[in-house]
Design an enzyme around this catalytic site. Structure first.
Site, PDB file in Angstrom:
ATOM      1  N   LYS A   1       0.978  -0.985  -0.360  1.00 34.07           N
ATOM      2  CA  LYS A   1       0.114  -0.224  -0.288  1.00 34.07           C
ATOM      3  C   LYS A   1       1.169   0.837   0.359  1.00 34.07           C
ATOM      4  O   LYS A   1       1.683   1.087   1.149  1.00 34.07           O
ATOM      5  CB  LYS A   1      -0.857  -0.233   1.531  1.00 34.07           C
ATOM      6  CG  LYS A   1      -2.006   1.298   1.382  1.00 34.07           C
ATOM      7  CD  LYS A   1      -2.489   0.956   2.678  1.00 34.07           C
ATOM      8  CE  LYS A   1      -4.116   1.540   2.786  1.00 34.07           C
ATOM      9  NZ  LYS A   1      -4.746   1.698   4.439  1.00 34.07           N
TER      10      LYS A   1
ATOM     11  N   ASP B   1     -15.217   2.030   8.496  1.00 33.63           N
ATOM     12  CA  ASP B   1     -15.039   2.330   7.763  1.00 33.63           C
ATOM     13  C   ASP B   1     -15.305   0.755   7.387  1.00 33.63           C
ATOM     14  O   ASP B   1     -15.084   0.248   6.052  1.00 33.63           O
ATOM     15  CB  ASP B   1     -13.812   2.819   7.192  1.00 33.63           C
ATOM     16  CG  ASP B   1     -14.006   3.612   5.604  1.00 33.63           C
ATOM     17  OD1 ASP B   1     -15.375   3.068   4.891  1.00 33.63           O
ATOM     18  OD2 ASP B   1     -12.920   3.114   4.540  1.00 33.63           O
TER      19      ASP B   1
END
Length: 317
Positions: free
Chosen positions: A23, A120
């Site tokens: 990432k 989230d």
């Protein structure tokens, strides 16, 4: 904010090269801050659960490159959203929803017991460990369908995860999975994750999200159409100007009103059939989509729900 890629990880204590996901976070202040927060959470979770029993993605290491924070993860398969998308938005079969729902609930319950809220949760942040599949022809529906070989999942993206003693941002969660207490700015804690899971499960069941909107008042109107009126005590406590005389200030005859009426209906009417499995799933979803976070089912309670009774001991472990 980030991208995932495959590389060979060398000379970091591993006996052989392995494929990983990296990432890469843009060198922008708020993104870097979120990345640093995610690294701290992931290091904590890896310490608490080194074997990944509770299905949180494992961070292998992290480093900085030209100001970009790079987080190295185990390589996983497609997200549950991407699998549905590549399968022509066909819903998941109820047997798979049961297995996934249990794993998600178990994983997030682990966070909750460690004073964390994910904040989230959405189908994009639930990844299959492997997304290999076989194609089978469904003669009843007259179509090809993809069937997963491995139903194991992992939860990812802890950049917004928040400890109980940390500052709680006013606005959390991606719109379609946002709990009413967040929209009404009443404060939030772990129950907002449970609401998100309820939204995820009905999306797995239908193949699409029921709260398809980008407007808070319209979102509340959709909730009322599906779940009934908002509790008066929550309306009175909120300072948001969405209400008139303790009712949602909403015109059902406007174009937005017609859109909501056309798209939404009482929750039970979304059921494909009314056998025990479907009834139990919708009972669980309804308890997860309880407006009042104080009355919403906890994940400790959810894991004991009759919907999960058919799971084997191996699937429950």
């Amino acid at each position: 904010m980030c991208e995932f890629t495959q590389v060979h990880l060398k000379n970091h204590g591993y006996r052989r090269d392995i494929h990983v996901a990296i990432k890469i976070v843009k060198s922008v202040g708020r993104y870097r801050e979120a990345a640093r927060s995610e690294i701290q959470v992931l290091e904590h979770l890896n310490t608490l659960d080194p074997g990944s029993t509770f299905r949180c993605v494992q961070m292998l290491e992290w480093f900085e490159h030209h100001g970009h924070v790079c987080i190295v993860f185990e390589l996983l398969g497609l997200s549950t959203y991407d699998f549905i998308k590549e399968n022509s938005f066909l819903p998941f079969p109820i047997e798979l929803i049961r297995k996934m729902a249990y794993q998600i609930s178990q994983s997030i319950n682990f966070l909750h017991h460690n004073k964390l809220t994910h904040t989230d949760l959405k189908p994009e942040n639930i990844l299959f460990v492997e997304s290999d599949y076989v194609v089978k022809y469904n003669s009843k529906m007259r179509r090809d369908e993809r069937t997963l070989k491995n139903t194991d999942i992992k939860v990812v993206d802890f950049g917004s995860a928040t400890y109980d003693n940390e500052h709680h941002s006013t606005l959390v969660s991606t719109r379609h999975y946002r709990a009413p207490e967040v929209i009404l700015a009443l404060g939030w804690s772990q129950p907002c994750d449970v609401w998100s899971i309820g939204c995820i499960l009905i999306e797995y069941y239908l193949g699409f999200t029921v709260f398809q909107t980008h407007d808070s008042k319209e979102h509340l109107a959709m909730m009322e159409r599906i779940l009934g009126p908002l509790p008066v005590h929550m309306i009175k406590k909120s300072r948001k100007r969405y209400f008139h005389k303790n009712q949602l200030d909403w015109d059902e005859h406007s174009s937005a009103g017609r859109y909501v009426r056309r798209r939404c209906k009482p929750l039970k009417e979304f059921m494909h059939c009314h056998d025990k499995d479907h009834e139990n799933l919708f009972d669980l979803i309804r308890r997860m989509l309880e407006y009042d976070p104080a009355k919403r089912i906890t994940l400790d309670e959810a894991l004991k729900h009759p919907f999960f009774d058919p799971l084997t001991e191996k699937e429950l472990s």
